[in-house]
Design a protein around this motif. Structure first.
Motif, PDB file in Angstrom:
ATOM      1  N   ALA A  65       6.347   0.262  13.414  1.00 32.78           N
ATOM      2  CA  ALA A  65       5.176  -0.793  13.585  1.00 32.78           C
ATOM      3  C   ALA A  65       3.777  -0.423  13.138  1.00 32.78           C
ATOM      4  O   ALA A  65       3.217  -1.106  12.392  1.00 32.78           O
ATOM      5  CB  ALA A  65       4.957  -0.995  15.421  1.00 32.78           C
ATOM      6  N   PHE A  66       3.504   0.480  13.238  1.00 30.84           N
ATOM      7  CA  PHE A  66       2.082   1.293  12.746  1.00 30.84           C
ATOM      8  C   PHE A  66       2.196   1.373  11.173  1.00 30.84           C
ATOM      9  O   PHE A  66       1.236   1.219  10.432  1.00 30.84           O
ATOM     10  CB  PHE A  66       1.633   2.450  13.395  1.00 30.84           C
ATOM     11  N   CYS A  67       3.287   1.873  10.779  1.00 35.27           N
ATOM     12  CA  CYS A  67       3.462   1.840   9.120  1.00 35.27           C
ATOM     13  C   CYS A  67       3.613   0.560   8.538  1.00 35.27           C
ATOM     14  O   CYS A  67       3.311   0.365   7.446  1.00 35.27           O
ATOM     15  CB  CYS A  67       4.861   2.629   9.000  1.00 35.27           C
ATOM     16  N   ASP A  68       4.081  -0.416   9.290  1.00 31.54           N
ATOM     17  CA  ASP A  68       3.974  -2.066   8.929  1.00 31.54           C
ATOM     18  C   ASP A  68       2.444  -2.167   8.552  1.00 31.54           C
ATOM     19  O   ASP A  68       1.940  -2.712   7.478  1.00 31.54           O
ATOM     20  CB  ASP A  68       4.561  -2.940   9.838  1.00 31.54           C
ATOM     21  N   LEU A  69       1.817  -1.941   9.874  1.00 31.11           N
ATOM     22  CA  LEU A  69       0.232  -2.053   9.508  1.00 31.11           C
ATOM     23  C   LEU A  69      -0.379  -1.249   8.493  1.00 31.11           C
ATOM     24  O   LEU A  69      -1.450  -1.874   7.767  1.00 31.11           O
ATOM     25  CB  LEU A  69      -0.463  -1.813  10.709  1.00 31.11           C
ATOM     26  N   VAL A  70      -0.002  -0.281   8.279  1.00 31.02           N
ATOM     27  CA  VAL A  70      -0.794   0.697   7.185  1.00 31.02           C
ATOM     28  C   VAL A  70      -0.204   0.065   5.871  1.00 31.02           C
ATOM     29  O   VAL A  70      -0.947   0.072   4.817  1.00 31.02           O
ATOM     30  CB  VAL A  70      -0.163   2.103   7.393  1.00 31.02           C
ATOM     31  N   ALA A  71       1.011  -0.416   5.746  1.00 29.99           N
ATOM     32  CA  ALA A  71       1.361  -1.390   4.521  1.00 29.99           C
ATOM     33  C   ALA A  71       0.512  -2.356   4.165  1.00 29.99           C
ATOM     34  O   ALA A  71       0.265  -2.360   2.948  1.00 29.99           O
ATOM     35  CB  ALA A  71       2.789  -1.279   4.602  1.00 29.99           C
ATOM     36  N   ASN A  72       0.236  -2.875   5.253  1.00 31.42           N
ATOM     37  CA  ASN A  72      -0.866  -4.024   5.033  1.00 31.42           C
ATOM     38  C   ASN A  72      -2.141  -3.699   4.579  1.00 31.42           C
ATOM     39  O   ASN A  72      -2.925  -4.172   3.737  1.00 31.42           O
ATOM     40  CB  ASN A  72      -0.868  -5.032   6.245  1.00 31.42           C
ATOM     41  N   ASP A  73      -2.629  -2.642   5.279  1.00 27.08           N
ATOM     42  CA  ASP A  73      -4.028  -1.915   4.779  1.00 27.08           C
ATOM     43  C   ASP A  73      -3.795  -1.689   3.230  1.00 27.08           C
ATOM     44  O   ASP A  73      -4.846  -1.814   2.450  1.00 27.08           O
ATOM     45  CB  ASP A  73      -4.277  -0.901   5.620  1.00 27.08           C
ATOM     46  N   ILE A  74      -3.058  -0.976   2.970  1.00 29.28           N
ATOM     47  CA  ILE A  74      -2.752  -0.611   1.566  1.00 29.28           C
ATOM     48  C   ILE A  74      -2.671  -1.743   0.519  1.00 29.28           C
ATOM     49  O   ILE A  74      -3.358  -1.677  -0.642  1.00 29.28           O
ATOM     50  CB  ILE A  74      -1.468   0.249   1.261  1.00 29.28           C
ATOM     51  N   GLU A  75      -1.800  -2.709   0.880  1.00 30.50           N
ATOM     52  CA  GLU A  75      -1.670  -3.875   0.128  1.00 30.50           C
ATOM     53  C   GLU A  75      -2.944  -4.547  -0.164  1.00 30.50           C
ATOM     54  O   GLU A  75      -3.318  -5.146  -1.275  1.00 30.50           O
ATOM     55  CB  GLU A  75      -0.549  -4.828   0.646  1.00 30.50           C
ATOM     56  N   GLU A  76      -3.566  -4.763   0.920  1.00 32.70           N
ATOM     57  CA  GLU A  76      -4.893  -5.655   0.925  1.00 32.70           C
ATOM     58  C   GLU A  76      -6.071  -4.934   0.100  1.00 32.70           C
ATOM     59  O   GLU A  76      -6.954  -5.607  -0.120  1.00 32.70           O
ATOM     60  CB  GLU A  76      -5.341  -5.718   2.348  1.00 32.70           C
ATOM     61  N   ASN A  77      -5.884  -3.757   0.000  1.00 31.19           N
ATOM     62  CA  ASN A  77      -6.823  -2.779  -0.662  1.00 31.19           C
ATOM     63  C   ASN A  77      -6.349  -2.370  -2.084  1.00 31.19           C
ATOM     64  O   ASN A  77      -6.748  -1.318  -2.344  1.00 31.19           O
ATOM     65  CB  ASN A  77      -7.406  -1.715   0.036  1.00 31.19           C
ATOM     66  N   ALA A  78      -5.545  -3.082  -2.751  1.00 34.26           N
ATOM     67  CA  ALA A  78      -4.769  -2.380  -3.864  1.00 34.26           C
ATOM     68  C   ALA A  78      -5.706  -2.262  -4.952  1.00 34.26           C
ATOM     69  O   ALA A  78      -5.597  -1.288  -5.962  1.00 34.26           O
ATOM     70  CB  ALA A  78      -3.617  -3.691  -4.403  1.00 34.26           C
ATOM     71  N   ASP A  79      -6.771  -2.751  -4.932  1.00 33.36           N
ATOM     72  CA  ASP A  79      -7.679  -2.523  -6.190  1.00 33.36           C
ATOM     73  C   ASP A  79      -8.720  -1.452  -5.925  1.00 33.36           C
ATOM     74  O   ASP A  79      -9.380  -1.062  -6.924  1.00 33.36           O
ATOM     75  CB  ASP A  79      -8.611  -3.982  -6.364  1.00 33.36           C
ATOM     76  N   ASP A  80      -8.488  -1.191  -4.925  1.00 27.24           N
ATOM     77  CA  ASP A  80      -9.614   0.128  -4.272  1.00 27.24           C
ATOM     78  C   ASP A  80      -8.785   1.244  -3.599  1.00 27.24           C
ATOM     79  O   ASP A  80      -8.573   1.195  -2.260  1.00 27.24           O
ATOM     80  CB  ASP A  80     -10.696  -0.376  -3.368  1.00 27.24           C
ATOM     81  N   PRO A  81      -8.193   2.043  -4.167  1.00 28.06           N
ATOM     82  CA  PRO A  81      -7.192   3.190  -3.591  1.00 28.06           C
ATOM     83  C   PRO A  81      -8.425   3.775  -2.455  1.00 28.06           C
ATOM     84  O   PRO A  81      -7.396   4.261  -1.400  1.00 28.06           O
ATOM     85  CB  PRO A  81      -6.942   4.073  -4.760  1.00 28.06           C
ATOM     86  N   ALA A  82      -9.542   4.181  -2.366  1.00 28.97           N
ATOM     87  CA  ALA A  82     -10.073   4.901  -1.619  1.00 28.97           C
ATOM     88  C   ALA A  82     -10.426   4.217  -0.298  1.00 28.97           C
ATOM     89  O   ALA A  82     -10.254   4.668   0.801  1.00 28.97           O
ATOM     90  CB  ALA A  82     -11.534   5.313  -2.176  1.00 28.97           C
ATOM     91  N   ALA A  83     -10.505   2.786  -0.575  1.00 23.49           N
ATOM     92  CA  ALA A  83     -10.646   1.898   0.633  1.00 23.49           C
ATOM     93  C   ALA A  83      -9.519   1.831   1.480  1.00 23.49           C
ATOM     94  O   ALA A  83      -9.292   1.831   2.618  1.00 23.49           O
ATOM     95  CB  ALA A  83     -11.196   0.541   0.317  1.00 23.49           C
ATOM     96  N   ALA A  84      -8.275   1.642   0.498  1.00 23.40           N
ATOM     97  CA  ALA A  84      -7.057   1.406   0.963  1.00 23.40           C
ATOM     98  C   ALA A  84      -6.645   2.910   1.888  1.00 23.40           C
ATOM     99  O   ALA A  84      -6.019   2.528   3.005  1.00 23.40           O
ATOM    100  CB  ALA A  84      -5.848   1.442   0.010  1.00 23.40           C
ATOM    101  N   LEU A  85      -7.027   3.930   1.480  1.00 24.51           N
ATOM    102  CA  LEU A  85      -6.647   5.218   2.070  1.00 24.51           C
ATOM    103  C   LEU A  85      -7.532   5.155   3.551  1.00 24.51           C
ATOM    104  O   LEU A  85      -6.954   5.620   4.455  1.00 24.51           O
ATOM    105  CB  LEU A  85      -6.945   6.431   1.364  1.00 24.51           C
TER     106      LEU A  85
END
Length: 200
Positions: A65-85
């Motif tokens: 469940a939390f990896c799903d949330l993390v995947a969304n975080d990464i996808e939503e910040n695809a243009d900014d790897p630091a912000a995604a992380l």
């Protein structure tokens, strides 16, 4: 792993969360969870084997469940790897604390069954989380260096598990601090993959 169907599995995990809200883990019984879930104790015993087996299965469910949330975080910040992380680390480090099972661990009210899940017996859970994170990064940034991706995923998984077992000891923004340390590696491999894609 449990053999129960999805509806039963969801009902049992929901019941476990509700029971844990009212009582410490040492007082959680399969009978109490079964009654709350509306299933027989034998059903839970057949599918999970024991309290420890139920806790392990629930931990994997929670991790997904939390990896799903993390995947969304990464996808939503695809243009900014630091912000995604940073967003991913914030979710992993802080959102998990809302779960009653994790709160029992963090409050020091954890039987050895629970503590082993995030310490000596955490290997399978760590591998599962790392694999999910590796996939999320590869899907968001195709072409990233696989070795760097795997190393980052394992590091984040280990950090996440360690902070579940021992929460941050200060009010510092741990997600921001960790992101600042790890972001350069991610940014570098993403930039190189983009250059290769663009023929640069």
């Amino acid at each position: 792993m449990p053999r129960s169907g999805v509806p039963t599995r969801v009902a049992v995990f929901t019941a476990l969360r509700e029971v844990l809200t009212d009582r410490p883990w040492r007082k959680v019984t399969l009978e109490a969870v079964a009654k709350q879930a509306g299933v027989s104790r034998q059903t839970i015993y057949n599918d999970f084997g024991s309290r420890a087996g139920l806790a392990e299965a629930y931990a994997f469910e929670l991790a997904d469940a939390f990896c799903d949330l993390v995947a969304n975080d990464i996808e939503e910040n695809a243009d900014d790897p630091a912000a995604a992380l940073e967003a991913a680390l914030r979710t992993f480090l802080y959102a998990t604390s809302a779960d009653p099972l994790i709160r029992r661990v963090q409050d020091g009210d954890a039987h050895e069954d629970l503590m082993r899940l995030v310490t000596t017996d955490s290997g399978p859970l760590l591998a599962h989380i790392a694999a999910r994170l590796t996939t999320s990064v590869a899907q968001t940034w195709p072409g990233v260096d696989p070795a760097t991706n795997r190393a980052l995923a394992r590091t984040i998984a280990r950090l996440g598990i360690s902070y579940i077992a021992l929460p941050p000891e200060s009010e510092d923004d741990v997600a921001l601090e960790l992101a600042a340390l790890l972001a350069p590696a991610l940014e570098d491999t993403v930039a190189r993959s983009r250059r290769r894609r663009d023929g640069g």
